[in-house]
Design a protein around this motif. Structure first.
Motif, PDB file in Angstrom:
ATOM      1  N   VAL A 199       0.833  -1.202   0.000  1.00  0.00           N
ATOM      2  CA  VAL A 199       0.000   0.000   0.000  1.00  0.00           C
ATOM      3  C   VAL A 199       0.867   1.251   0.000  1.00  0.00           C
ATOM      4  O   VAL A 199       0.598   2.226  -0.727  1.00  0.00           O
ATOM      5  CB  VAL A 199      -0.960  -0.020   1.204  1.00  0.00           C
ATOM      6  N   ARG A 200       1.934   1.254   0.804  1.00  0.00           N
ATOM      7  CA  ARG A 200       2.810   2.410   0.864  1.00  0.00           C
ATOM      8  C   ARG A 200       3.522   2.645  -0.468  1.00  0.00           C
ATOM      9  O   ARG A 200       3.627   3.777  -0.950  1.00  0.00           O
ATOM     10  CB  ARG A 200       3.833   2.242   1.977  1.00  0.00           C
ATOM     11  N   VAL A 201       4.008   1.576  -1.057  1.00  0.00           N
ATOM     12  CA  VAL A 201       4.671   1.714  -2.359  1.00  0.00           C
ATOM     13  C   VAL A 201       3.684   2.176  -3.415  1.00  0.00           C
ATOM     14  O   VAL A 201       3.998   3.029  -4.262  1.00  0.00           O
ATOM     15  CB  VAL A 201       5.324   0.371  -2.756  1.00  0.00           C
ATOM     16  N   ARG A 202       2.473   1.651  -3.376  1.00  0.00           N
ATOM     17  CA  ARG A 202       1.462   2.073  -4.348  1.00  0.00           C
ATOM     18  C   ARG A 202       1.131   3.552  -4.195  1.00  0.00           C
ATOM     19  O   ARG A 202       1.053   4.302  -5.181  1.00  0.00           O
ATOM     20  CB  ARG A 202       0.196   1.234  -4.160  1.00  0.00           C
ATOM     21  N   ASP A 203       0.939   4.005  -2.939  1.00  0.00           N
ATOM     22  CA  ASP A 203       0.648   5.421  -2.710  1.00  0.00           C
ATOM     23  C   ASP A 203       1.815   6.301  -3.155  1.00  0.00           C
ATOM     24  O   ASP A 203       1.609   7.382  -3.730  1.00  0.00           O
ATOM     25  CB  ASP A 203       0.342   5.657  -1.227  1.00  0.00           C
ATOM     26  N   TRP A 204       3.055   5.834  -2.908  1.00  0.00           N
ATOM     27  CA  TRP A 204       4.218   6.620  -3.319  1.00  0.00           C
ATOM     28  C   TRP A 204       4.307   6.727  -4.836  1.00  0.00           C
ATOM     29  O   TRP A 204       4.602   7.796  -5.386  1.00  0.00           O
ATOM     30  CB  TRP A 204       5.477   5.965  -2.756  1.00  0.00           C
ATOM     31  N   VAL A 205       4.024   5.631  -5.522  1.00  0.00           N
ATOM     32  CA  VAL A 205       4.043   5.653  -6.990  1.00  0.00           C
ATOM     33  C   VAL A 205       2.954   6.585  -7.525  1.00  0.00           C
ATOM     34  O   VAL A 205       3.174   7.357  -8.483  1.00  0.00           O
ATOM     35  CB  VAL A 205       3.865   4.226  -7.548  1.00  0.00           C
ATOM     36  N   ILE A 206       1.776   6.563  -6.909  1.00  0.00           N
ATOM     37  CA  ILE A 206       0.697   7.431  -7.356  1.00  0.00           C
ATOM     38  C   ILE A 206       1.071   8.888  -7.149  1.00  0.00           C
ATOM     39  O   ILE A 206       0.832   9.761  -8.018  1.00  0.00           O
ATOM     40  CB  ILE A 206      -0.614   7.091  -6.593  1.00  0.00           C
ATOM     41  N   VAL A 208       4.118  10.122  -7.066  1.00  0.00           N
ATOM     42  CA  VAL A 208       5.161  10.471  -8.033  1.00  0.00           C
ATOM     43  C   VAL A 208       4.572  10.718  -9.405  1.00  0.00           C
ATOM     44  O   VAL A 208       4.959  11.667 -10.135  1.00  0.00           O
ATOM     45  CB  VAL A 208       6.224   9.354  -8.090  1.00  0.00           C
ATOM     46  N   LEU A 209       3.582   9.900  -9.794  1.00  0.00           N
ATOM     47  CA  LEU A 209       2.961  10.085 -11.098  1.00  0.00           C
ATOM     48  C   LEU A 209       2.122  11.343 -11.163  1.00  0.00           C
ATOM     49  O   LEU A 209       1.924  11.932 -12.249  1.00  0.00           O
ATOM     50  CB  LEU A 209       2.107   8.875 -11.432  1.00  0.00           C
ATOM     51  N   LYS A 210       1.585  11.813 -10.023  1.00  0.00           N
ATOM     52  CA  LYS A 210       0.777  13.031 -10.026  1.00  0.00           C
ATOM     53  C   LYS A 210       1.613  14.282 -10.183  1.00  0.00           C
ATOM     54  O   LYS A 210       1.167  15.294 -10.717  1.00  0.00           O
ATOM     55  CB  LYS A 210      -0.006  13.115  -8.710  1.00  0.00           C
ATOM     56  N   ASP A 211       2.884  14.230  -9.711  1.00  0.00           N
ATOM     57  CA  ASP A 211       3.741  15.414  -9.828  1.00  0.00           C
ATOM     58  C   ASP A 211       4.062  15.697 -11.282  1.00  0.00           C
ATOM     59  O   ASP A 211       4.345  14.781 -12.071  1.00  0.00           O
ATOM     60  CB  ASP A 211       5.043  15.195  -9.051  1.00  0.00           C
ATOM     61  N   PRO A 212       4.015  17.009 -11.653  1.00  0.00           N
ATOM     62  CA  PRO A 212       4.311  17.366 -13.072  1.00  0.00           C
ATOM     63  C   PRO A 212       5.796  17.149 -13.407  1.00  0.00           C
ATOM     64  O   PRO A 212       6.646  17.229 -12.564  1.00  0.00           O
ATOM     65  CB  PRO A 212       3.922  18.835 -13.140  1.00  0.00           C
TER      66      PRO A 212
END
Length: 212
Positions: A199-206, A208-212
């Motif tokens: 869950v933590r890795v998934r939230d971190w990836v999300i 990172v992907l949201k940042d421009p």
């Protein structure tokens, strides 16, 4: 039909005798102790004490040479001194015993080849898993030592572990149940920890992907 029945009966008797020897029961404890002592002493003789002093062929030849020499001289001296000759039994193997051994070997090989045929054609998945697991375990254990030592270890384990388990079955089963319960508990903890990490890795990836 009679030959098949005889082979089945002989196999059953041989199997019962083998289990009696393995479990040290029904008056077979002497045979079990003799086999265990012979196995350990032969390993010490061939592979212990800093290396092999004898090979199986050299030891058999030496023992047979000494035995024949002693019997030959004993017989010659007995004839010269009018004494009884050495009590050497006249050993003969009956044709029936040879036929029974050949029939057992024939039955065992046919069963083995039949199982190999079924596994090769994918007919028995359960048998394949059992054979695969057994061969995998044997391969791992055999890679840890040389083949003769592995064979000696298997014989010693066969003559000790089943008998000890039968004697201390309640205690062993209790510890096995305790270990199994602990394993289940650790498995649950590991699954929870893995889920949290995921869950933590998934939230971190999300993020990172949201940042421009």
């Amino acid at each position: 039909m009679d030959q098949t029945t005889a082979v089945a009966g002989t196999s059953l008797i041989v199997g019962e005798i083998a289990w009696d020897v393995v479990l040290w029961r029904r008056g077979r404890a002497d045979v079990s102790a003799f086999l265990l002592a012979t196995t350990v002493s032969s390993w010490l003789l061939f592979f212990g004490f800093g290396g092999a002093c004898y090979t199986l062929l050299s030891l058999a030849s030496t023992v047979l040479l000494l035995l024949l020499t002693v019997l030959f001289l004993w017989a010659k001296a007995a004839r010269l001194l009018n004494r009884p000759e050495p009590p050497v039994p006249h050993i003969r193997v009956s044709r029936q015993a040879i036929d029974q051994v050949a029939a057992l070997l024939h039955s065992g090989l046919n069963t083995l080849f039949s199982a190999f045929h079924d596994i090769s054609l994918g007919k028995d998945s359960s048998l394949f898993c059992q054979v695969f697991l057994s061969l995998w375990i044997i391969s791992i254990l055999a890679s840890l030592t040389d083949f003769p030592t592995f064979c000696y270890t298997c014989i010693v384990a066969l003559l000790t572990i089943p008998a000890l388990y039968q004697k201390y079955q309640e205690c062993v089963d209790r510890y096995i149940r305790f270990a199994y319960m602990n394993l289940q508990m650790y498995e649950v903890v590991y699954e929870r920890f893995s889920m949290k990490c995921f869950v933590r890795v998934r939230d971190w990836v999300i993020e990172v992907l949201k940042d421009p």
